[in-house]
Design an enzyme around this catalytic site. Structure first.
Site, PDB file in Angstrom:
ATOM      1  N   GLN A 282     -13.142   6.616  -0.873  1.00  0.00           N
ATOM      2  CA  GLN A 282     -14.024   5.013   0.230  1.00  0.00           C
ATOM      3  C   GLN A 282     -11.701   4.775   0.804  1.00  0.00           C
ATOM      4  O   GLN A 282     -11.702   3.794   1.246  1.00  0.00           O
ATOM      5  CB  GLN A 282     -13.329   3.647  -0.912  1.00  0.00           C
TER       6      GLN A 282
ATOM      7  N   CYS B  36     -23.416   2.748  -7.955  1.00  0.00           N
ATOM      8  CA  CYS B  36     -23.288   4.597  -8.998  1.00  0.00           C
ATOM      9  C   CYS B  36     -22.196   3.014  -9.362  1.00  0.00           C
ATOM     10  O   CYS B  36     -21.365   4.561  -9.799  1.00  0.00           O
ATOM     11  CB  CYS B  36     -22.461   4.980  -7.864  1.00  0.00           C
TER      12      CYS B  36
ATOM     13  N   LYS C 126     -18.059   9.396   4.905  1.00  0.00           N
ATOM     14  CA  LYS C 126     -17.724   8.547   4.756  1.00  0.00           C
ATOM     15  C   LYS C 126     -16.739   8.254   5.634  1.00  0.00           C
ATOM     16  O   LYS C 126     -16.449   6.665   5.483  1.00  0.00           O
ATOM     17  CB  LYS C 126     -17.331   8.109   3.760  1.00  0.00           C
TER      18      LYS C 126
ATOM     19  N   ASP D 118      -9.478   9.286  -6.476  1.00  0.00           N
ATOM     20  CA  ASP D 118     -10.425   9.010  -5.746  1.00  0.00           C
ATOM     21  C   ASP D 118     -10.806   8.949  -4.448  1.00  0.00           C
ATOM     22  O   ASP D 118     -10.242   7.208  -4.646  1.00  0.00           O
ATOM     23  CB  ASP D 118     -11.904   8.465  -6.460  1.00  0.00           C
TER      24      ASP D 118
HETATM   25  N1  PLP Z   1     -16.267   7.686  -5.377  1.00  0.00           N
HETATM   26  C1  PLP Z   1     -16.559   6.841  -4.192  1.00  0.00           C
HETATM   27  C2  PLP Z   1     -15.179   5.529  -4.847  1.00  0.00           C
HETATM   28  C3  PLP Z   1     -17.493   6.904  -3.776  1.00  0.00           C
HETATM   29  O1  PLP Z   1     -17.721   5.602  -2.897  1.00  0.00           O
HETATM   30  C4  PLP Z   1     -18.563   7.406  -3.538  1.00  0.00           C
HETATM   31  C5  PLP Z   1     -19.735   7.026  -2.524  1.00  0.00           C
HETATM   32  O2  PLP Z   1     -20.394   6.326  -2.720  1.00  0.00           O
HETATM   33  C6  PLP Z   1     -18.340   9.044  -4.104  1.00  0.00           C
HETATM   34  C7  PLP Z   1     -16.990   9.138  -5.046  1.00  0.00           C
HETATM   35  C8  PLP Z   1     -19.127   9.884  -3.879  1.00  0.00           C
HETATM   36  O3  PLP Z   1     -19.813  10.541  -2.897  1.00  0.00           O
HETATM   37  P1  PLP Z   1     -20.132  11.546  -2.675  1.00  0.00           P
HETATM   38  O4  PLP Z   1     -21.904  10.976  -2.706  1.00  0.00           O
HETATM   39  O5  PLP Z   1     -19.915  11.751  -0.996  1.00  0.00           O
HETATM   40  O6  PLP Z   1     -20.157  12.466  -3.327  1.00  0.00           O
END
Ligand code: PLP
Length: 537
Positions: free
Chosen positions: A203, A366, A226, A200
């Site tokens: 970030q 989250c 982001k 993932d």
């Molecule tokens: N993964 C990480 C580490 C994140 O920081 C985020 C968003 O804050 C996401 C996944 C999800 O991103 P999105 O809301 O753009 O799908």
């Protein structure tokens, strides 16, 4: 950075704006970064010059849009080190990219006896998605431990990743701790067990050079918003042979090659995974964002991020009323620091900071299970990007001074007298020893946590209500108001609460804190309804 911060800032007109009387200090970049002119100019060019659907039209505009959209795939493939365009699928965001893999691959490959390995610092985008797909397939889920210093325990990773591991999904940079995870080592452990590896990169793609081949990720996911790009677009890198073998995630136009009344076959990569009209302008703008970042240099971005994080750690570390989460100073971090200030709930603190023009985020970001592990309902996160400066961090840290005292003034000036009164003199603010029922609630978005206790008489009257709160001042005051209001009322009244707080506040609802006001009412309503339900059975 060769391109200095002041030159960078001039590309972001929004940074000039004021919030109330204060100059904006935007420190919520881990949620969404600001967008430079070079990126949003793409919208004017596209909609003013060649707006058309892609791939379908034999006319100049459609051709131009198709070429730009396809080249955007090349650009993002290059940005993350993919071999070719076929390996770069555009999605809505990281969340959709992870879902695409979990459904396209996980649903078919996982089964009872298999294990999905995650980390305790996974974002819900990955944690919840794999949890659900595991449930549907009968697979198990295991978590690599986060140690005391906010880093992954690699010895534990070696124990957890084993012959039953089918998928390892690991966050590259934690959006709560700032930790940069050793994804290459984890990919090696996973591949030794023939497991798939998803990284993932929500970030990491914005903050450091990414080379999916060097890290040997099978899949890598990221979001445009982001990384100085627009919302509504994200990416999924996948090894070509894996994407070729995978089932599509969404079906419809664009993703098909041939359709009859009984059968359909799939388009080539990456279009097989891009059903329907795609986010065309967003894709082209995302390529402009990649150009913008590469122009600064991703090594320079990483260094700037770490410098700001280290500066923030040292400034916040000077205070004994601040608790900081994540790796200690000196360990490389992405540009974010999550912390709590003694005696001031994160939600209240972010309101006070907003009053000074400073935008941060409060809540569990989250990563609720990670916050549970840290035994805190939420935290305040300041996150930095290419345009932020140490002066802005100084403003943040200075704004913590006297926060507790300012909260009092803030509430008395901004909120209905009743909220202020209940804040100063909360009623029934303790648990009951023998409640007929309790209703616990955790509000994941803001980090509120609390519990109502109720004593119910045989005739269904509410004799006493009490509450315990780890919530913000407004929520706590509203909880207090409700306990007072409901004493002597019937359970039915509680189960049907709908807008009573609005009445109690003469309809004076604050703009920014609407949820804090309506939240407690909802919790009591649900608790009473559940109790009534259970008593009737
Ligand atoms: N993964 C990480 C580490 C994140 O920081 C985020 C968003 O804050 C996401 C996944 C999800 O991103 P999105 O809301 O753009 O799908």
């Amino acid at each position: 950075m060769d391109k200095g911060v002041s030159a960078i800032r001039s590309d972001f007109p929004v940074l000039e704006r004021r919030v109330g009387d204060e100059q904006l200090v935007y420190l919520d970049n881990a949620a969404t970064t600001q967008t430079p002119k070079q990126v949003y100019d793409v919208y004017e060019d596209f909609y003013g010059g060649y707006n058309a659907n892609v791939h379908r039209g034999i006319h100049a505009l459609s051709h131009e849009a198709s070429v730009a959209y396809e080249e955007a795939h090349d650009r993002l493939a290059e940005f993350v080190g993919a071999e070719c365009r076929e390996e770069m699928v555009f999605t809505k965001n990281t969340t959709e990219s992870i879902n695409l893999v979990a459904y396209g691959l996980g649903l078919n490959e996982l089964g009872p006896g298999d294990e999905v390995v995650l980390t305790e610092m996974e974002h819900h985008a990955s944690l919840v998605t794999w949890q659900q797909v595991a449930k549907r397939t009968g697979a198990g889920v295991r978590y690599i431990r986060v140690d005391e210093s906010g880093r992954l325990d690699l010895e534990h990773a070696k124990e957890v990743i084993g012959p039953d591991t089918a998928v390892v999904s690991v966050v590259h940079v934690s959006n709560t701790l700032g930790t940069v995870n050793p994804v290459k080592e984890i990919a090696e452990l996973a591949h030794d067990e023939d497991a798939y590896v998803l990284v993932d990169g929500a970030q990491s793609a914005p903050t450091r050079p990414v080379d999916v081949q060097k890290m040997d990720a099978d899949f890598f996911t990221f979001s445009g918003h982001k990384m100085a790009g627009p919302t509504g677009i994200g990416g999924l890198y996948g090894k070509r042979h894996l994407l070729e073998e995978m089932e599509p995630f969404l079906y419809g136009g664009e993703m098909i090659r041939h359709v009859t009344f009984s059968e359909s076959s799939w388009n080539g990569l990456p279009w097989k995974f891009e059903a329907g009209t795609p986010p065309i302008a967003e894709g082209i703008a995302l390529a402009a964002a990649a150009d913008y970042l590469d122009d600064i240099g991703m090594d320079a971005v990483r260094e700037h991020e770490n410098d700001l994080a280290q500066y923030a750690l040292s400034r916040l570390g000077e205070r004994d009323d601040v608790e900081i989460y994540g790796p200690p100073a000196g360990v490389e971090r992405s540009g974010l620091v999550a912390f709590n200030l003694d005696g001031v709930h994160g939600h209240d603190l972010s309101s006070l900071l907003n009053d000074r023009g400073i935008a941060v985020r409060a809540g569990d970001h989250c990563t609720q299970p990670l916050h549970d592990k840290l035994a805190i309902p939420g935290s305040v996160r300041a996150s930095f990007y290419v345009y932020n400066t140490t002066d802005e961090i100084d403003r943040l840290v200075d704004a913590l001074d006297g926060a507790r005292e300012r909260l009092d003034t803030y509430l008395s000036e901004r909120y209905h007298d009743r909220i202020y009164d209940h804040h100063r003199n909360p009623r029934n603010a303790s648990g009951l020893a023998n409640p007929s029922f309790t209703k616990h609630s955790e509000e994941t978005s803001c980090g509120d946590e609390g519990e109502f206790h109720a004593e119910i008489a045989a005739d269904g009257t509410i004799e006493r209500l009490g509450f315990e709160s780890r919530s913000c001042a407004v929520s706590t005051a509203v909880a207090s108001m409700l306990t007072e209001y409901l004493e002597g009322e019937t359970l039915e009244t509680a189960a049907e609460l709908d807008g009573v707080v609005a009445d109690l506040l003469d309809g004076e609802f604050p703009d920014l804190r609407h949820d804090c006001v309506v939240g407690p009412e909802q919790v009591i309503r649900e608790g009473a309804a559940e109790f009534l339900d259970a008593s009737e059975k």
